[in-house]
Enzyme design. Structure first.
Site, PDB file in Angstrom:
ATOM      1  N   HIS A   1       2.702  -9.729   0.158  1.00 53.02           N
ATOM      2  CA  HIS A   1       2.348  -8.922   1.320  1.00 53.02           C
ATOM      3  C   HIS A   1       3.568  -8.625   2.199  1.00 53.02           C
ATOM      4  O   HIS A   1       3.463  -7.928   3.203  1.00 53.02           O
ATOM      5  CB  HIS A   1       1.272  -9.660   2.130  1.00 53.02           C
ATOM      6  CG  HIS A   1       0.581  -8.833   3.151  1.00 53.02           C
ATOM      7  ND1 HIS A   1       0.742  -9.030   4.512  1.00 53.02           N
ATOM      8  CD2 HIS A   1      -0.281  -7.799   3.038  1.00 53.02           C
ATOM      9  CE1 HIS A   1       0.004  -8.160   5.176  1.00 53.02           C
ATOM     10  NE2 HIS A   1      -0.625  -7.396   4.313  1.00 53.02           N
TER      11      HIS A   1
ATOM     12  N   HIS B   1      -1.091  -2.515  14.793  1.00 52.57           N
ATOM     13  CA  HIS B   1      -0.863  -3.144  13.491  1.00 52.57           C
ATOM     14  C   HIS B   1       0.329  -4.096  13.462  1.00 52.57           C
ATOM     15  O   HIS B   1       0.438  -4.928  12.567  1.00 52.57           O
ATOM     16  CB  HIS B   1      -0.685  -2.051  12.423  1.00 52.57           C
ATOM     17  CG  HIS B   1      -0.767  -2.538  11.027  1.00 52.57           C
ATOM     18  ND1 HIS B   1       0.330  -2.631  10.194  1.00 52.57           N
ATOM     19  CD2 HIS B   1      -1.820  -2.972  10.295  1.00 52.57           C
ATOM     20  CE1 HIS B   1      -0.043  -3.090   9.014  1.00 52.57           C
ATOM     21  NE2 HIS B   1      -1.349  -3.303   9.044  1.00 52.57           N
TER      22      HIS B   1
ATOM     23  N   ARG C   1       0.870  -1.184   0.000  1.00 55.79           N
ATOM     24  CA  ARG C   1       0.000   0.000   0.000  1.00 55.79           C
ATOM     25  C   ARG C   1       0.902   1.227   0.000  1.00 55.79           C
ATOM     26  O   ARG C   1       1.644   1.460   0.948  1.00 55.79           O
ATOM     27  CB  ARG C   1      -0.931   0.013   1.215  1.00 55.79           C
ATOM     28  CG  ARG C   1      -1.909  -1.146   1.241  1.00 55.79           C
ATOM     29  CD  ARG C   1      -2.989  -0.951   2.294  1.00 55.79           C
ATOM     30  NE  ARG C   1      -3.785  -2.144   2.491  1.00 55.79           N
ATOM     31  CZ  ARG C   1      -4.816  -2.512   1.725  1.00 55.79           C
ATOM     32  NH1 ARG C   1      -5.171  -1.756   0.712  1.00 55.79           N
ATOM     33  NH2 ARG C   1      -5.487  -3.626   1.986  1.00 55.79           N
TER      34      ARG C   1
ATOM     35  N   ARG D   1      -6.129  -7.801  17.508  1.00 55.73           N
ATOM     36  CA  ARG D   1      -6.900  -6.577  17.338  1.00 55.73           C
ATOM     37  C   ARG D   1      -8.329  -6.823  16.865  1.00 55.73           C
ATOM     38  O   ARG D   1      -9.272  -6.283  17.417  1.00 55.73           O
ATOM     39  CB  ARG D   1      -6.195  -5.644  16.341  1.00 55.73           C
ATOM     40  CG  ARG D   1      -6.833  -4.268  16.264  1.00 55.73           C
ATOM     41  CD  ARG D   1      -6.299  -3.476  15.092  1.00 55.73           C
ATOM     42  NE  ARG D   1      -6.847  -3.935  13.824  1.00 55.73           N
ATOM     43  CZ  ARG D   1      -6.192  -3.922  12.665  1.00 55.73           C
ATOM     44  NH1 ARG D   1      -4.945  -3.510  12.627  1.00 55.73           N
ATOM     45  NH2 ARG D   1      -6.765  -4.344  11.559  1.00 55.73           N
TER      46      ARG D   1
END
Length: 682
Positions: A428, A590, A368, A562
């Site tokens: 990823h 994260h 991203r 989370r």
């Protein structure tokens, strides 16, 4: 208590997480602006649920029993019904928090959010002038009939307006609310403070200027949410970027999954809308006056005293202007804890490599990318400076495809070698490798991280970035880049012999299973055995079952998860030695951290991989060991703060409830404690 299943349902678990986000908006000790933002985050999350997960639930419900003998249709129907009930209850809770708590609370502080009420007389002229000069140009009324060419786009706002002409004949008109082109809120200052208006209400108030010589009978808002999945073939012989580009143009034309409409819409008009807009199969949801309340994240409150106190990013004491990052990490590994610490060392790592005449090659994965990425600009400069630059760009990063595609084209035009993943396998991993040639010798410096190389999200995602010159790690990073450049499938887990890195498709799952087995072995010998894991999502059943096995052997397991969590904790005979915490605070948790006791010789791994089916089986992920003892000690302290959080953490019980942790003595908020701890290092 535990149901018959040995796993929580993935989607119900995710909704429980969103419920925790909602409850943060209800906490009186959270600043008012931040409480409003949590409502916006909740709303955005729910939109994504309807775009991504609800299509899956509805599709499973419709599978013919002939197609599967082992599929539990009754259970699937129950999940869909339960999800609908939870969402309804959460929406009611949302309305109560916003209308009965936050709007009055803001008004006490001089911020009047005009919500479902008449405009004060003294602002009507200003509002009408704004409408005529700024808003009207974006309005596009369309009749609701079979002749009209109208397609309601995904998650955009519309009115259905009931009119009568001079002959008393009814007309139904569709009218867009252009919140994608104009600010959702209009604000004005008064002697008493600030007044904020919804764009929706400004249009409603001036509706007579749109439909002149018509009587306005009623006006109701609605929006349609559409399936977000891209239709990509597993094997595509052409350019993947071309396929992505074609599919992106179709995404907002996906099947409707939710039809959200304002309460009170007459049934006759509702059915006409469903028929004419061809959304009969969408879930119909009766809502309040306003939709897309994700826009609350940008509510323009000018009183900054109502927001969190500022935590300026902390400069790392090891990083000096007089020395390059490469010089620093050639002496000792460096760990950046974003957003508590400044992201500048990461930016400098790329900037200095781009300009350093000794650098011959740069390799990096991008998942991203920031909308105005300094990192990508550095890579472009490096290529123009004559360096070989190889960038693995993941074009299938959901909702970031267009931005990644834009940057890939810019890099390619500058001479960067762009590598796309194969369609069925996402990249990823968060890694980078720089090769420097000095005195005819190649030296390696590199980066391995738990989160995206994105300086935008680094301001509010908690991640950990290791900058290192460890040759053992970086030679394996190089082997992975060589493999990715070939765009091959993983034919065998042994095709690359990773000894240090844990790489999904190769050795990641098997290595984690072996590490858990080692703790089981210690427990069976009566030795200390413990596992601490922090991740975003825990879904994959093989690894969960291994944690159940470890619990049954006596291994003490502490999890910080989370959002999605399918493991059921605290069940006698299965998971009584497992406890799970969830932390929601000013920053989005994260980082992925994996700690194994190893009979006192603790091992620490970090990386990009959650334990989800997609991460384990359908992605290239990288987790890495931390060998530097100072960094290990520091990471253990940060995790210890989180395990002792009794302010922002909740405990997940065996019924998937978010249970408040009682503070016996001092209150500890882990994010604040981490920030203060890192401040003291300076």
């Amino acid at each position: 208590m535990l149901q018959s299943a040995e796993f929580f349902n993935r989607d119900i678990s995710w909704l429980a997480f969103n419920g925790r986000v909602l409850e943060e908006a209800a906490k009186p000790n959270t600043p008012l602006i931040e409480r409003v933002k949590f409502l916006g985050i909740f709303s955005s999350n729910l939109d994504e649920f309807y775009r991504v997960r609800m299509p899956v639930l509805k599709a499973l419900e419709k599978i013919s029993k002939k197609d599967s003998n082992d599929f539990d249709f009754d259970e699937q129907a129950k999940v869909l019904h339960q999800a609908g009930n939870i969402i309804h209850e959460q929406q009611v809770r949302f309305g109560d928090i916003f209308v009965n708590q936050l709007i009055p609370g803001l008004r006490e502080k001089g911020v009047h959010v005009c919500y479902s009420e008449e405009f004060p007389d003294f602002v009507k002229s200003e509002v009408s002038d704004y409408f005529l000069s700024e808003v009207m140009a974006f309005l596009q009324p369309v009749p609701l009939d079979e002749k009209a060419i109208f397609f309601p786009e995904n998650n955009k706002l519309y009115f259905i307006v009931q009119l009568k002409d001079k002959d008393d004949k009814e007309q139904l008109m569709l009218l867009n609310i252009p919140s994608d082109q104009l600010p959702r809120f209009f604000t004005t200052q008064t002697d008493d403070g600030q007044i904020i208006f919804f764009l929706d209400d400004i249009i409603r108030y001036n509706m007579d200027k749109v439909f002149r010589n018509m009587e306005i009978i009623s006006c109701y808002s609605f929006k349609i949410t559409r399936d977000a999945e891209l239709d990509l073939k597993d094997e595509y012989p052409g350019d993947l970027s071309e396929q992505i580009e074609k599919q992106l143009s179709k995404r907002d034309a996906g099947l409707a999954t939710r039809f959200l409409f304002e309460q009170g819409l007459p049934l006759r008009i509702l059915e006409m809308l469903r028929m004419e807009l061809k959304i009969e199969n969408a879930t119909t949801v009766e809502g309040a006056r306003y939709h897309n309340l994700k826009d609350l994240v940008s509510l323009p409150v000018s009183n900054k005293d109502l927001a969190y106190d500022k935590w300026p990013p902390i400069d790392l004491p090891e990083v000096k202007v007089a020395r390059t990052i490469a010089e620093v990490i050639e002496e000792k590994d460096l760990m950046v804890h974003a957003p508590y610490q400044s992201y500048h060392p990461v930016l400098r790592f790329f900037n200095e490599a781009a300009i350093n005449p000794d650098v011959v090659e740069i390799n990096v994965t991008l998942y991203r990318v920031a909308s105005d990425s300094r990192i990508v600009n550095a890579l472009i400069s490096a290529a123009k400076n004559g360096k070989k630059v190889n960038v693995v760009v993941e074009l299938k990063a959901r909702f970031d495809e267009a931005n990644n595609l834009k940057w890939a084209k810019k890099m390619k035009a500058a001479g960067v070698s762009i590598i796309y993943s194969i369609t069925a396998l996402k990249i990823h991993a968060k890694i980078a490798l720089v090769k420097t040639k000095r005195n005819n010798r190649i030296k390696y410096t590199g980066l391995l991280a738990t989160g995206n190389l994105n300086e935008g999200t680094a301001r509010f995602y908690t991640d950990h970035i290791l900058l290192t010159a460890n040759t053992k790690l970086l030679r394996e990073v190089e082997l992975l880049f060589i493999f990715l450049a070939k765009r091959q499938k993983v034919s065998s887990p042994d095709m690359i012999g990773f000894e240090h890195l844990l790489v999904a498709q190769f050795n990641l799952q098997s290595k984690f299973l072996a590490l858990i087995d080692r703790e089981i072995g210690f427990a069976k010998q009566g030795l200390p055995a413990q596992i601490t894991i922090k991740m975003n999502n825990l879904e994959e059943e093989v690894l969960i079952n291994k944690l159940y096995e470890a619990s049954q052997a006596g291994v003490k397991i502490a999890l910080i998860v989370r959002s999605i969590c399918r493991l059921i904790p605290g069940v006698a005979g299965m998971s009584e030695n497992i406890n799970i915490r969830r932390i929601v605070d000013r920053y989005l948790e994260h980082g992925r951290v994996f700690i194994f006791g190893n009979n006192g010789n603790m091992e620490l791994f970090m990386g990009s991989a959650d334990w989800m089916n997609r991460n384990i089986y359908h992605r290239i992920e990288v987790c890495f060991p931390v060998y530097d003892e100072d960094i290990k000690k520091e990471m253990m302290q940060l995790i210890d703060f989180q395990l002792n959080d009794n302010v922002q953490a909740v405990r997940i019980d065996d019924s998937l409830n978010n249970v408040k942790i009682e503070a016996n003595g001092n209150h500890l908020s882990s994010q604040r404690a981490i920030y203060q701890f890192l401040q003291r290092k300076n």
